[in-house]
Design a protein around this motif. Structure first.
Motif, short mmCIF file in Angstrom:
data_model
loop_
_atom_site.label_atom_id
_atom_site.label_comp_id
_atom_site.label_asym_id
_atom_site.label_seq_id
_atom_site.Cartn_x
_atom_site.Cartn_y
_atom_site.Cartn_z
N VAL A 172 3.37 4.62 -11.47
CA VAL A 172 2.72 3.35 -11.16
C VAL A 172 1.98 2.84 -12.38
N SER A 173 1.88 1.53 -12.47
CA SER A 173 1.04 0.89 -13.47
C SER A 173 0.07 0.01 -12.70
N VAL A 174 -1.16 0.43 -12.57
CA VAL A 174 -2.14 -0.30 -11.78
C VAL A 174 -3.49 -0.24 -12.48
N ASP A 175 -4.19 -1.36 -12.43
CA ASP A 175 -5.51 -1.46 -13.05
C ASP A 175 -6.57 -1.12 -12.01
N LEU A 176 -7.20 0.02 -12.17
CA LEU A 176 -8.23 0.47 -11.25
C LEU A 176 -9.63 0.29 -11.83
N SER A 177 -9.72 -0.46 -12.93
CA SER A 177 -11.01 -0.59 -13.61
C SER A 177 -12.05 -1.29 -12.75
N ASP A 178 -11.65 -2.30 -11.95
CA ASP A 178 -12.61 -3.01 -11.10
C ASP A 178 -13.19 -2.07 -10.05
N LEU A 179 -12.30 -1.24 -9.44
CA LEU A 179 -12.78 -0.29 -8.43
C LEU A 179 -13.66 0.79 -9.08
N ALA A 180 -13.28 1.21 -10.29
CA ALA A 180 -14.09 2.21 -10.98
C ALA A 180 -15.49 1.65 -11.29
N GLU A 181 -15.54 0.38 -11.70
CA GLU A 181 -16.82 -0.25 -11.99
C GLU A 181 -17.64 -0.40 -10.71
N LYS A 182 -16.98 -0.76 -9.63
CA LYS A 182 -17.68 -0.93 -8.35
C LYS A 182 -18.26 0.41 -7.88
N LEU A 183 -17.46 1.47 -7.99
CA LEU A 183 -17.95 2.79 -7.59
C LEU A 183 -19.10 3.24 -8.47
N ALA A 184 -19.06 2.88 -9.75
CA ALA A 184 -20.14 3.24 -10.67
C ALA A 184 -21.44 2.55 -10.25
N VAL A 185 -21.35 1.29 -9.82
CA VAL A 185 -22.54 0.56 -9.37
C VAL A 185 -23.10 1.19 -8.09
N VAL A 186 -22.22 1.47 -7.13
CA VAL A 186 -22.65 2.10 -5.88
C VAL A 186 -23.29 3.45 -6.17
N ARG A 187 -22.71 4.18 -7.11
CA ARG A 187 -23.25 5.49 -7.46
C ARG A 187 -24.63 5.36 -8.10
N ALA A 188 -24.81 4.36 -8.97
CA ALA A 188 -26.11 4.15 -9.63
C ALA A 188 -27.20 3.82 -8.61
N MET A 189 -26.82 3.00 -7.63
CA MET A 189 -27.79 2.66 -6.58
C MET A 189 -28.15 3.90 -5.77
N ALA A 190 -27.16 4.72 -5.49
CA ALA A 190 -27.41 5.93 -4.71
C ALA A 190 -28.33 6.90 -5.46
N MET A 191 -28.20 6.92 -6.77
CA MET A 191 -29.07 7.80 -7.57
C MET A 191 -30.54 7.41 -7.40
N GLU A 192 -30.77 6.12 -7.17
CA GLU A 192 -32.15 5.66 -6.99
C GLU A 192 -32.63 5.85 -5.55
N THR A 193 -31.78 5.53 -4.58
CA THR A 193 -32.19 5.60 -3.17
C THR A 193 -32.02 7.00 -2.58
N LYS A 194 -31.27 7.85 -3.27
CA LYS A 194 -30.95 9.19 -2.79
C LYS A 194 -30.09 9.16 -1.51
N ASP A 195 -29.48 8.02 -1.25
CA ASP A 195 -28.58 7.88 -0.11
C ASP A 195 -27.15 7.74 -0.65
N PHE A 196 -26.38 8.80 -0.53
CA PHE A 196 -25.04 8.82 -1.14
C PHE A 196 -23.93 8.54 -0.11
N SER A 197 -24.30 8.05 1.06
CA SER A 197 -23.30 7.81 2.09
C SER A 197 -22.28 6.77 1.66
N ALA A 198 -22.71 5.71 0.97
CA ALA A 198 -21.78 4.67 0.52
C ALA A 198 -20.83 5.22 -0.54
N VAL A 199 -21.37 6.10 -1.41
CA VAL A 199 -20.53 6.73 -2.44
C VAL A 199 -19.46 7.60 -1.79
N ASP A 200 -19.90 8.41 -0.83
CA ASP A 200 -18.95 9.31 -0.15
C ASP A 200 -17.88 8.52 0.60
N GLN A 201 -18.31 7.41 1.21
CA GLN A 201 -17.37 6.59 1.97
C GLN A 201 -16.31 5.98 1.06
#
Length: 472
Positions: free
Chosen positions: A407-436
């Protein structure tokens, strides 16, 4: 460049010195063609396929002669042919044996081609060299290394002083620990069969000792002599062949041609396991190469997994290795789209030249892939071309093995989105959105890699782009 190989005969890693650099000769014991090749049968094919590629790279494509035989004289082949004849199949028993051999050899070619193994220069069939086998047997009798008894011809093991050097055992130890056929016509329990009688319901050939067929061991001695000469460079095969097959080959050949050295270097690959256990039908973990191909596992993935373990170590086939190999190959093929092969990176050649360390060569490819991916703005045409040429040197990323569901697929947008969700979880200590989100990506067949450096998403086994549409 220098090539180093671990010689089973000396138990040392030695610098390879060919007898004739203009004609480097390699002989590998091939399959007995009574059925489909199982996964373990593929290991020596792939190991020695890479070796012959290395030899041609170093000495020249036309300066290497590679032979691998087919054993088409076998009781299981005879049994299948006899069953077909009894079921009403047309033709003589000999014709039905040939028909079965042709069938299984065609299967073998299809399966090994699917793994990217180049065909040898010579693929002799035992049935085509009966005359040469009989001539060698007659010569051994004349030299008092063999004797005829009750329609059989047997090799006198104790007539060859160096018997046992390859496997490192004395003849007496072998008698005590090995399964030897006890027969009243044997002078010594260790003597082995060069020729044996055939009954009317079995294939056979006329000979000075009566109608019969050759023993297994004489086949390779006669065929290698005919195709490669009395002395040649490398003899290879699985380590299960070291004794008695290769030990007997050495004895026959060296006694028939005492002025020669037979094979200068002996190479043996280790056996294969599945999920840490010996492959066995009783354990339910036995499968053929065709079984895997029919399951949709690409031949290139099988090749990658098999070559990722050094040939002198047991190779463990696991589902995790298959998934990782598939993800890696998808990533590499995507990364190198549009590239044309240039020159093979010397680091890859050097790795393979060090006792066929293909895993080391693959490690270099990983390094090259990271360098290319980490410098997207850089003109990487040369680097991509070198990586592609280096992979193809190992039989990977070739056009012949392409066409599977890469496959040739650009996953950079999803990777960036997951990075943002992960950064927020690091602050709130709530990783449920990351796991989901991570679970949804894995469900879509995406490999998720998170580290201090960031988030990386790679299409993996079972990738389904349609499932990405529901990830928010």
């Amino acid at each position: 460049m220098d090539i180093f190989l671990t010689n089973s005969k000396t138990r040392k890693k030695e610098r390879f010195e060919p007898i004739d650099p203009k004609n480097v000769r390699l002989y590998v014991c091939g399959p007995t063609v009574y059925d489909r090749a199982h996964l373990g049968n593929a290991r020596p094919v792939l190991v020695f396929d890479v070796l012959q590629r290395l030899l041609r790279h170093v000495y020249g494509k036309d300066h290497v002669t590679y032979a691998r035989n087919f054993t088409d004289v076998d009781d299981k082949i005879n049994a299948t042919a006899l069953a077909r004849k009894e079921a009403g199949a047309k033709g003589t028993l000999e014709e039905l044996v040939t028909e079965r051999s042709n069938e299984t050899i065609a299967w073998y070619h299809q399966d090994m081609d699917a793994l990217g193994a180049e065909r040898p220069d010579h693929e002799p069939r035992a049935t085509e060299y009966i005359g040469q086998m009989q001539a060698m047997i007659s010569d051994l009798i004349a030299k008092d290394h063999a004797y005829a008894a009750e329609g059989h011809v047997l090799f006198r093991v104790r007539s060859y002083a160096d018997y046992g050097k390859l496997s490192g055992r004395s003849v007496d130890d072998m008698i005590a620990g090995a399964r030897v056929e006890v027969a009243p016509f044997k002078e010594d329990p260790m003597d082995f069969v060069l020729w044996k009688p055939s009954s009317d319901d079995l294939p056979g050939w006329d000979s000075p000792w009566g109608r019969g067929r050759p023993g297994w061991h004489i086949e390779c001695s006669a065929m290698s002599h005919e195709l490669l000469g009395a002395s040649f460079d490398i003899h290879g095969g699985g380590n299960d062949l070291s004794f008695p097959h290769h030990e007997n080959e050495i004895a026959q050949s060296c006694c028939a041609h005492p002025e020669a050295e037979f094979a200068r270097y002996w190479l043996h690959n280790e056996m294969l396991q599945v999920e840490g256990k010996k492959m066995s039908k009783s354990l339910g973990n036995f499968f053929t190469v065709r079984d895997l191909l029919d399951q949709g596992i690409p031949g290139e993935v099988i090749r990658f997994v098999m070559l990722s373990t050094h040939y002198r170590k047991p190779m463990d086939w696991t589902e995790k290795k298959r998934q990782d190999a598939e993800a890696t190959l998808r990533k590499w093929r995507d990364l190198l789209q549009g590239a044309e092969p240039t020159g093979v990176d010397q680091r890859v050649v050097d790795a393979v030249g060090d006792d066929i360390n293909v895993a080391g060569g693959i490690a270099v490819l990983h390094t090259m892939a990271r360098e290319i991916a980490d410098n997207p703005q850089k003109d990487c045409f040369y680097e991509k071309g070198a990586m592609l040429a280096s992979a193809q040197f190992l039989g990977l990323l070739t056009e012949e093995l392409g066409g599977w569901d890469t496959v040739s697929v650009d996953l950079s947008d999803l990777a960036e989105k997951l990075a943002v969700v992960r950064a927020m979880a690091m602050e709130t200590k709530d990783f449920s959105a990351v796991d989901q989100m991570k679970s949804a990506l894995i469900e879509a067949g995406v490999e998720v890699r998170m580290s201090k450096a960031g988030v990386e998403l790679v299409p993996g086994a079972g990738f389904d782009a349609a499932k990405l549409e529901n990830i928010t």
